[in-house]
Design an enzyme around this catalytic site. Structure first.
Site, mmCIF file in Angstrom:
data_model
loop_
_atom_site.group_PDB
_atom_site.id
_atom_site.type_symbol
_atom_site.label_atom_id
_atom_site.label_comp_id
_atom_site.label_asym_id
_atom_site.label_seq_id
_atom_site.Cartn_x
_atom_site.Cartn_y
_atom_site.Cartn_z
ATOM 1 N N HIS A 1 0.836 -1.204 0.000
ATOM 2 C CA HIS A 1 0.000 0.000 0.000
ATOM 3 C C HIS A 1 0.873 1.257 0.000
ATOM 4 O O HIS A 1 0.701 2.159 -0.840
ATOM 5 C CB HIS A 1 -0.916 -0.014 1.225
ATOM 6 C CG HIS A 1 -1.818 1.175 1.329
ATOM 7 N ND1 HIS A 1 -3.114 1.168 0.876
ATOM 8 C CD2 HIS A 1 -1.602 2.417 1.829
ATOM 9 C CE1 HIS A 1 -3.659 2.359 1.089
ATOM 10 N NE2 HIS A 1 -2.759 3.136 1.671
ATOM 11 N N GLU A 2 1.811 1.318 0.935
ATOM 12 C CA GLU A 2 2.657 2.504 1.031
ATOM 13 C C GLU A 2 3.589 2.621 -0.173
ATOM 14 O O GLU A 2 3.948 3.730 -0.584
ATOM 15 C CB GLU A 2 3.458 2.486 2.332
ATOM 16 C CG GLU A 2 2.610 2.409 3.606
ATOM 17 C CD GLU A 2 1.543 3.484 3.717
ATOM 18 O OE1 GLU A 2 1.695 4.559 3.086
ATOM 19 O OE2 GLU A 2 0.546 3.265 4.422
ATOM 20 N N HIS B 1 1.866 4.643 -2.772
ATOM 21 C CA HIS B 1 2.053 6.076 -2.540
ATOM 22 C C HIS B 1 3.440 6.515 -3.026
ATOM 23 O O HIS B 1 3.593 7.549 -3.683
ATOM 24 C CB HIS B 1 1.944 6.385 -1.045
ATOM 25 C CG HIS B 1 0.548 6.400 -0.513
ATOM 26 N ND1 HIS B 1 -0.446 7.195 -1.037
ATOM 27 C CD2 HIS B 1 -0.018 5.733 0.539
ATOM 28 C CE1 HIS B 1 -1.568 7.021 -0.339
ATOM 29 N NE2 HIS B 1 -1.329 6.132 0.614
ATOM 30 N N GLU C 1 -4.516 7.949 -2.870
ATOM 31 C CA GLU C 1 -5.006 6.668 -2.355
ATOM 32 C C GLU C 1 -5.327 5.704 -3.493
ATOM 33 O O GLU C 1 -5.182 4.490 -3.340
ATOM 34 C CB GLU C 1 -6.237 6.875 -1.470
ATOM 35 C CG GLU C 1 -5.940 7.531 -0.135
ATOM 36 C CD GLU C 1 -4.952 6.737 0.706
ATOM 37 O OE1 GLU C 1 -4.916 5.489 0.588
ATOM 38 O OE2 GLU C 1 -4.218 7.358 1.500
#
Length: 495
Positions: free
Chosen positions: A264-265, A268, A294
């Protein structure tokens, strides 16, 4: 030239933003507990310096004069975005920015200490102070921007988002999920009756999990020469595009929650690392709001990280780093596990939007003043019971104390998570239409097509377009929540 003056100012502001970002990332990962008070003071002073420079009265004259200069298309777009930022920043006095920075940092530090103790009563005064300042911020912004207070806060995270537009979409999604969650759970139970779930061994040393995470980060495109992976109480992506700091947290009893957090990160981080470097100091060169951000993180976590094709490639890496051999049939029930749970960041993609909708609804009431901070535990518990049939009334650590956002004064941010999930599903659908063989490439560990598509249509665009314009240009149509619901149905709704 006035535009040249703005360009030079942007470089100075970028330097201050760089310092604040790195100090903030360090504060959350490596700073000794005893350094908290002085760190908060230092960052408050820097934030005040940045705000005073960014809101100097002469900037308005430079913007006006630059309109009459011979600017190319990119410079004209940069001027528009700089003016939007200037108007939003001049909503707040510099003294207020310093005060709020200090208060939110001290509240975050207290949150780290008291969450593990489940000490809501000790935490409440600090949170109440932050909420009071956020309400003041919302009123100041609303007056200047001509918006209602909550919309004025959302504008800082996603320009153009309005609660009146989001609420009906969330209501429709909430109604769908309240029926779909039981169906997904029933399908999962039927699958497991046919093939019992293989248990995790519960022996996953942190250093091995970290090595696996780093290997996957690099494989999907993360530039390890311009970023790093650390540990924090709450996973985040911070730093600056040339030095991206991402974090996760580990459990030695299982590895998937940390790995999914890393992916997830990394999503980003990929966005930050691939923004247009030549205009990185302009507001135009920044990411286009948190919903788009997001969408990029959730794209990597959900569309890639929970894709069966991804695991065809990833399983040998798991065996290499963790010493366990898994078949695709064994790992997917864990990757696609659906469960009603208390923790948002650990939630599956079916139940996750309900966690976000809960927070969206509560913080609208908090900002309007129809709810006080004292009311939060009971209101949180009531919605958890309604949406997920769970209670948190005696467990504030896994209830309203679980997220860093409210201690950090980030009100108006939460809608971005579910909007981002919708956008990610729509982006994947558009990508798959253009490249029907993309899953075959992913199964071989080749992510060039995926990243090239996103680099061209999203990353390289920076803040040139509004969020709706960016989505329509990238996918060929406006945001359509149907893609997200169809994605859930296909992955979780049928045997």
């Amino acid at each position: 030239m006035s535009f040249q003056k703005l360009d030079e100012l942007c470089r100075k502001l970028e330097a201050l933003e760089h310092a604040l970002s790195i100090l903030g990332a360090d504060e959350a990962t490596h700073m000794a507990v005893g350094g908290g008070e002085k760190r908060a003071e230092a960052m408050a002073v820097l934030a005040g310096m940045h705000h005073r420079q960014a809101t100097a009265p002469e900037i308005a004259d430079w913007i006006e004069a630059a309109r009459g200069e011979a600017l190319d298309d990119e410079q004209s777009a940069a001027l528009r975005e700089f003016e939007r930022q200037y108007v939003n920043m001049t909503c707040l006095p510099s003294e207020f920015v310093e005060c709020q920075t200090n208060a939110r940092m001290r509240c975050e530090q207290l949150w780290r200490e008291l969450r593990s103790k489940r000490d809501w009563r000790g935490f409440l005064p600090a949170l109440d102070g932050v909420v009071a300042l956020v309400r003041e911020e919302a009123d100041l912004r609303a007056e200047k921007l001509g918006l209602n207070p909550y919309d004025a806060l959302m504008e800082q995270y996603d320009p153009g988002n309005r609660a009146a537009d989001i609420a009906p979409v969330f209501d429709k999604l909430k109604a769908f999920l309240k029926d779909f969650v039981p169906l997904a759970l029933a399908v999962q139970e039927e699958r497991q009756a046919k093939r019992p779930l293989r248990s995790l061994s519960g022996q996953y040393p942190v250093e091995r999990q970290r090595a696996l995470g780093l290997a996957m980060m690099e494989a999907v495109g993360f530039d390890v020469g311009h970023g790093s992976l650390s540990v924090s109480h709450h996973p985040f992506c911070g730093g600056v595009p040339t030095d991206v700091r991402i974090t996760t947290r580990y459990r030695t009893t299982e590895f998937l929650s940390s790995l999914m957090g890393v992916l997830h990160e990394t999503g980003h981080a990929l966005y930050e690392q691939n923004l247009p470097q030549k205009r990185a100091h302009w507001p135009l060169g920044r990411a286009r709001g948190m919903a788009v951000h997001e969408s990029q993180s959730l794209f990597v976590e959900k569309q890639l990280g929970r894709n069966p094709a991804f695991w065809r490639w990833a399983l040998p890496m798991v065996e290499t780093h963790l010493g366990e051999a898994w078949s695709l049939e064994d790992i997917l029930p864990h990757v696609h596990r659906v469960a009603r749970g208390l923790i948002r960041v650990d939630a599956d993609e079916v139940t996750y939007p309900l966690h976000v909708i809960l927070r969206f609804e509560l913080e609208r009431e908090l900002i309007s003043g129809s709810m006080t901070t004292t009311d939060i535990p009971e209101a949180w518990d009531a919605k958890m019971k309604e949406y997920l049939t769970l209670t948190t009334i005696d467990n504030p650590a896994d209830g309203p104390m679980q997220d860093v956002h409210w201690p950090g004064a980030a009100f108006g941010y939460f809608p971005s998570y579910t909007l981002g999930a919708m956008m990610a599903a729509q982006q994947w659908a558009a990508l798959a239409r253009h490249h029907p063989g993309v899953n075959d490439e992913i199964a071989e560990g080749r992510f060039e097509t995926v990243n090239d598509w996103r680099r061209e249509r999203i990353w390289s665009q920076g803040s040139r377009w509004s969020t709706p314009e960016l989505m329509e240009r990238a996918t060929g149509e406006p945001l359509n929540a149907t893609y997200f619901m169809e994605h859930l149905k296909a992955r979780y709704g049928a045997l």
